[in-house]
Structure formats: C-alpha cells, structure tokens
Enzyme design. Structure first.
Site, mmCIF file in Angstrom:
data_model
loop_
_atom_site.group_PDB
_atom_site.id
_atom_site.type_symbol
_atom_site.label_atom_id
_atom_site.label_comp_id
_atom_site.label_asym_id
_atom_site.label_seq_id
_atom_site.Cartn_x
_atom_site.Cartn_y
_atom_site.Cartn_z
ATOM 1 N N LYS A 157 4.100 -2.569 -1.668
ATOM 2 C CA LYS A 157 3.799 -1.278 -0.926
ATOM 3 C C LYS A 157 3.175 -1.491 0.044
ATOM 4 O O LYS A 157 2.426 -2.520 0.384
ATOM 5 C CB LYS A 157 3.051 -0.183 -1.803
ATOM 6 N N ASP B 111 -3.615 2.356 -8.063
ATOM 7 C CA ASP B 111 -2.307 2.189 -7.376
ATOM 8 C C ASP B 111 -1.370 1.870 -8.373
ATOM 9 O O ASP B 111 -0.348 2.187 -8.049
ATOM 10 C CB ASP B 111 -2.406 0.860 -6.428
HETATM 11 O O1 C5P Z 1 -8.764 1.372 -9.033
HETATM 12 P P1 C5P Z 1 -8.861 -0.060 -8.669
HETATM 13 O O2 C5P Z 1 -9.246 -0.918 -9.790
HETATM 14 O O3 C5P Z 1 -7.608 -0.602 -8.015
HETATM 15 O O4 C5P Z 1 -9.954 -0.178 -7.384
HETATM 16 C C1 C5P Z 1 -10.601 -1.462 -6.875
HETATM 17 C C2 C5P Z 1 -11.934 -1.216 -6.409
HETATM 18 O O5 C5P Z 1 -11.574 -0.366 -5.038
HETATM 19 C C3 C5P Z 1 -12.719 -0.001 -7.087
HETATM 20 O O6 C5P Z 1 -13.443 -0.712 -7.872
HETATM 21 C C4 C5P Z 1 -13.423 0.590 -6.040
HETATM 22 O O7 C5P Z 1 -14.680 -0.103 -5.562
HETATM 23 C C5 C5P Z 1 -12.412 0.817 -4.933
HETATM 24 N N1 C5P Z 1 -11.912 2.114 -4.756
HETATM 25 C C6 C5P Z 1 -12.470 3.267 -4.378
HETATM 26 N N2 C5P Z 1 -11.689 4.448 -4.243
HETATM 27 C C7 C5P Z 1 -10.383 4.627 -4.512
HETATM 28 C C8 C5P Z 1 -9.762 3.282 -5.121
HETATM 29 C C9 C5P Z 1 -10.315 1.986 -4.958
HETATM 30 O O8 C5P Z 1 -13.659 3.123 -3.985
HETATM 31 N N3 C5P Z 1 -10.016 5.694 -4.534
#
Ligand code: C5P
Length: 298
Positions: free
Chosen positions: A10, A135
């Site tokens: 994406k 995601d």
């Molecule tokens: O959700 P995911 O594990 O992919 O997110 C990775 C990191 O990105 C999280 O640990 C956080 O630090 C940051 N993040 C965030 N806010 C979001 C998505 C991701 O702060 N909406």
C-alpha cells in the site's frame, strides 16, 4: 492441505495525525491505496507447530514475524490444534512504509480461515487483524479506503479514477525507518499534528471525481520528523516534483517515497534520474495504476 496466496502492498495518499491517544497510539485519518506489488505465501497444514521460511535471509522467521503471530492468533481464536508451514517469497521491501508485514499477516488470517472451512466470521477476523497491527485491517480487503482511529477503522471509498492510467514510482533508499521512532519524533513537530480533520474524505472525493488534486493535498504528518533526520528523502521528493511528477510523498513512516507520474515514460526517466543523482537505491519500481488484486496464485 495446501493453499498459495499473493499479498499486496500500500501507499498512504494522505496520513494526517490528528492527536495522541490514551493507549499510546496516535489518532489518524489516512487515505490508503492498494499497490500491485506482491509477496507470495504458500501454506501447508501440519500436525502441529507453526513453521515459517523465507527466501530473504534478513526477514525474521520466528514469532516476531507478523505472519507467525497471525497464525498463532488464528489458532487460538478458532480452537485449531493442528499447525501450519508457511513459505514467504518477499518482493515488498521491509521497513519501507509499504505495509508488507501487515499484508502478510492479513493474507495468513484469510488463508488459514479458508483452509479450515471458515470457522471465523468477518467481524472476528477484523478484530484479530486490528490486534496484530494498525495496518492489518486494511489488508483484509483490496480496495482504496479511508482508515481512521489508529488505522483499524476501514471505510472503502469509490474508485479513485483520477489515478487511472497514471504511473507510480516507488523509491526506497538503502535504509529503513522504524515506525515507532517516526511517531515518537512527531512530539518535536507540533505543527504536523494540527491540520483539521476531514482531509482524507475530501481527497478521496476529489480523486474519485477524476481531478488529480494539487501536490500539496497529498500530505503526511510523519514527513516532518522523518525528513528532519533523513533530508535525502525530501531531496528525492523535491527532485521528482520539479521534474514532471504530479505528486510525491513519503509512504507511511518511510523510508520509501512514492511519486505519481502522468505516464510510464516519466516514471521510468525519473527513476533513472534519481538513481544517477542520489546514488543506487535499494528498490526502484514503476507500477501502472490502478492495478489488479487477485490474491490467488495462477
Ligand atoms: O500498530 P503497529 O504495531 O503497526 O504500530 C507500530 C508503532 O507505530 C506503534 O508501536 C506506535 O509506536 C506507532 N503507531 C502510533 N499510532 C498509530 C499507529 C502506529 O503511534 N495509529
């Protein structure tokens, strides 16, 4: 029982961080576009255990890999006692902001549900996807969508006709950007978090009505901290915009920069120019839009 699936990547045409949440994540609105570059996953049910192999030595194959985590959470939720062997053929670069790992996790949930005769319904699969990563829910489907909340609220949008016939150039330099670092870095750039809400829906509407918006409508809050640390990425973006690109933006938290070009010839010559001006990059690929998203393997 065996099954093979393709898993796409994406780009974020818009990533607007609108606030900090109590759970430590950020509140977002994004316009996400599926991109037809694919990893391939081959699944085979086993008596027990989860085994992952990968064609690329740098990719972890233990439980830190989101595909393994997806297999574990599927088994726990569906009450499945048997195991699975997964072989992953990677084409999507890692730590590029292209969502490859999240896409592999979504493909794993869907494939296992199919191999076990659909024990889990859509709502449960969506919940598991959201637990795996912000995601992952986007990759449970293959349409352009607005994503809200921490990224898990998915609202598919009308086809973005303004992009039809365009060519997408993706350039990932030889380094990646860790996503948590990029979000943490936002604290130093309060201005990157105070844009009003509603821009993702607005951009989706404009692109559905066949008029390509001006380059500044493609916005990513994470450019502020990421470009501050890695100015090369902004130089590549500005070079593209000054040389025929219609839009250019950091993909998610980077390090890939995407460039929307009027045609394939412009995308190819810009890709060449970026290589000769900024040095050999680790990944330079041109993709025609909108692209097809069959997840089955021919
Ligand atoms: O959700 P995911 O594990 O992919 O997110 C990775 C990191 O990105 C999280 O640990 C956080 O630090 C940051 N993040 C965030 N806010 C979001 C998505 C991701 O702060 N909406």
């Amino acid at each position: 029982m065996k099954l093979s699936r393709k898993s796409h990547c994406k780009i974020n045409l818009l990533l607007n961080v609108v606030g900090q949440r109590a759970d430590g994540f950020h509140e977002l609105e994004m316009l996400m576009l599926p991109v037809p570059i694919f990893d391939r996953l081959d699944f085979e049910l086993l008596g027990h255990g989860i085994e992952l192999t990968c064609n690329q030595p740098g990719i972890p194959t233990d439980s830190s890999n989101l595909a393994c985590q997806a297999a574990e959470s599927f088994a726990a939720k569906a009450g499945v006692t048997g195991g699975v062997r997964v072989h992953l053929e990677k084409s999507i670069p890692a730590e590029g902001g292209l969502g490859g790992g999240s896409s592999n996790a979504a493909a794993t949930l869907l494939a296992l549900n199919e191999l076990h005769d659909q024990p889990l319904g859509q709502a449960t699969l969506h919940e598991l996807a959201a637990e795996l990563g912000s995601d992952v829910p986007f990759f449970m489907q293959s349409q352009a969508a607005v994503a809200k909340g921490r990224g898990e609220i998915i609202e598919p949008v009308a086809p973005l006709e303004a992009l039809d016939g365009k060519s997408l150039l993706l350039v990932r330099p030889g380094f990646g950007v860790p996503t948590p670092w990029a979000y943490q870095g936002l604290a130093k750039f309060p201005g990157a978090k105070n844009r009003p809400l509603g821009q993702a829906d607005e951009l989706a509407k404009r692109l559905a009505n066949s008029s390509l918006a001006e380059a500044s409508a493609f916005y990513n809050s994470l450019e502020a901290p990421v470009f501050d640390k890695f100015p090369l990425l902004n130089l590549m973006k500005q070079h593209a915009l000054a040389n025929g690109a219609e839009a250019a933006l950091l993909c998610g938290s980077g390090s890939t920069v995407f460039v929307i070009c009027p045609d394939a010839a412009t995308a190819q010559s810009l890709g060449q120019a970026i290589k000769s001006k900024f040095g050999q990059q680790s990944f330079v690929q041109t993709v025609p839009l909108p692209g097809d998203f069959p997840n089955t393997v021919a």
